[in-house]
Design an enzyme around this catalytic site. Structure first.
Site, PDB file in Angstrom:
ATOM      1  N   CYS A  13     -49.670  22.977 -15.465  1.00 53.46           N
ATOM      2  CA  CYS A  13     -50.052  23.428 -16.823  1.00 53.46           C
ATOM      3  C   CYS A  13     -48.841  23.872 -17.643  1.00 53.46           C
ATOM      4  CB  CYS A  13     -51.061  24.572 -16.755  1.00 53.46           C
ATOM      5  SG  CYS A  13     -52.646  24.140 -16.001  1.00 53.46           S
ATOM      6  N   ASP A 122     -51.827  31.906 -18.381  1.00 50.37           N
ATOM      7  CA  ASP A 122     -52.059  30.686 -17.610  1.00 50.37           C
ATOM      8  C   ASP A 122     -53.343  30.013 -18.097  1.00 50.37           C
ATOM      9  OD1 ASP A 122     -52.377  28.722 -15.752  1.00 50.37           O
ATOM     10  OD2 ASP A 122     -51.828  29.982 -14.044  1.00 50.37           O
TER      11      ASP A 122
HETATM   12  P1  4NP Z   1     -49.793  26.610 -13.910  1.00 50.97           P
HETATM   13  O1  4NP Z   1     -51.380  26.820 -13.758  1.00 50.97           O
HETATM   14  O2  4NP Z   1     -49.160  27.613 -12.978  1.00 50.97           O
HETATM   15  O3  4NP Z   1     -49.508  26.925 -15.345  1.00 50.97           O
HETATM   16  O4  4NP Z   1     -49.502  25.179 -13.541  1.00 50.97           O
HETATM   17  C1  4NP Z   1     -52.056  26.757 -12.543  1.00 50.97           C
HETATM   18  C2  4NP Z   1     -52.349  25.530 -11.955  1.00 50.97           C
HETATM   19  C3  4NP Z   1     -53.051  25.465 -10.774  1.00 50.97           C
HETATM   20  C4  4NP Z   1     -53.470  26.635 -10.174  1.00 50.97           C
HETATM   21  C5  4NP Z   1     -53.194  27.866 -10.753  1.00 50.97           C
HETATM   22  C6  4NP Z   1     -52.467  27.925 -11.925  1.00 50.97           C
HETATM   23  N1  4NP Z   1     -54.216  26.591  -8.970  1.00 50.97           N
HETATM   24  O5  4NP Z   1     -54.779  27.623  -8.553  1.00 50.97           O
HETATM   25  O6  4NP Z   1     -54.289  25.525  -8.323  1.00 50.97           O
END
Ligand code: 4NP
Length: 152
Positions: A13, A122
């Protein structure tokens, strides 16, 4: 070559968003041969997975493509980066746990380059890719100005 590494929890993300947005800025300014840009995850949870649909969709709206980008975890090769940039406080803690005392680059949160000691939410949890994009854009603009002033 100045090496910039964006880091988040999943590398699907926020950090690939920052990588793609910052690469676009660097390319537009003709600095691709001076600044290397990459991204990675602190976890292995999304290893090998493509960029999240929400990030893909938001970046498509602004003409930035994310094909060919896949999640990968931080690795020892990353220790040579000049800037290891996290999105939130948890990323920073995990980055330091990984590095121990093995790297000399700057470790900080992206929005610090915009003068704000704030986290980038997030969107995996908030669903608000627009807000994350606006924060990433602001941070990347500040980061480019900082690198131009200090490294180029
Ligand atoms: P990112 O978001 O750290 O911004 O890529 C996430 C993507 C996946 C997960 C958590 C946050 N996950 O729990 O798989």
């Amino acid at each position: 070559m100045v090496k910039v590494l964006f880091v988040c929890l999943g590398n699907i993300c926020r950090s690939p968003m920052a990588e793609a947005v910052f690469k676009d800025m660097v390319t537009r300014e003709g600095l691709s041969d001076k600044i290397y840009v990459d991204s990675a995850a602190t976890s292995s949870w999304e290893q090998g997975n493509p960029v999240h649909q929400g990030t893909r969709q938001k970046l498509k709206e602004v003409g930035i493509r994310t094909e060919g980008m896949y999640s990968r975890q931080l690795q020892d090769d990353d220790l040579s980066a000049d800037y290891i940039i996290g999105m939130d406080n948890s990323n920073i803690k995990n980055i330091h746990t990984f590095i121990q005392n093995r790297a000399s680059g700057t470790v900080c949160k992206l929005l610090e380059f915009a003068g704000e000691n704030r986290e980038i939410d997030d969107p995996w949890y908030t669903g608000d890719f627009e807000k994350t994009y606006q924060d990433v854009l602001k941070g990347c603009q500040g980061l480019l100005a900082f690198i131009k002033a200090h490294n180029l």
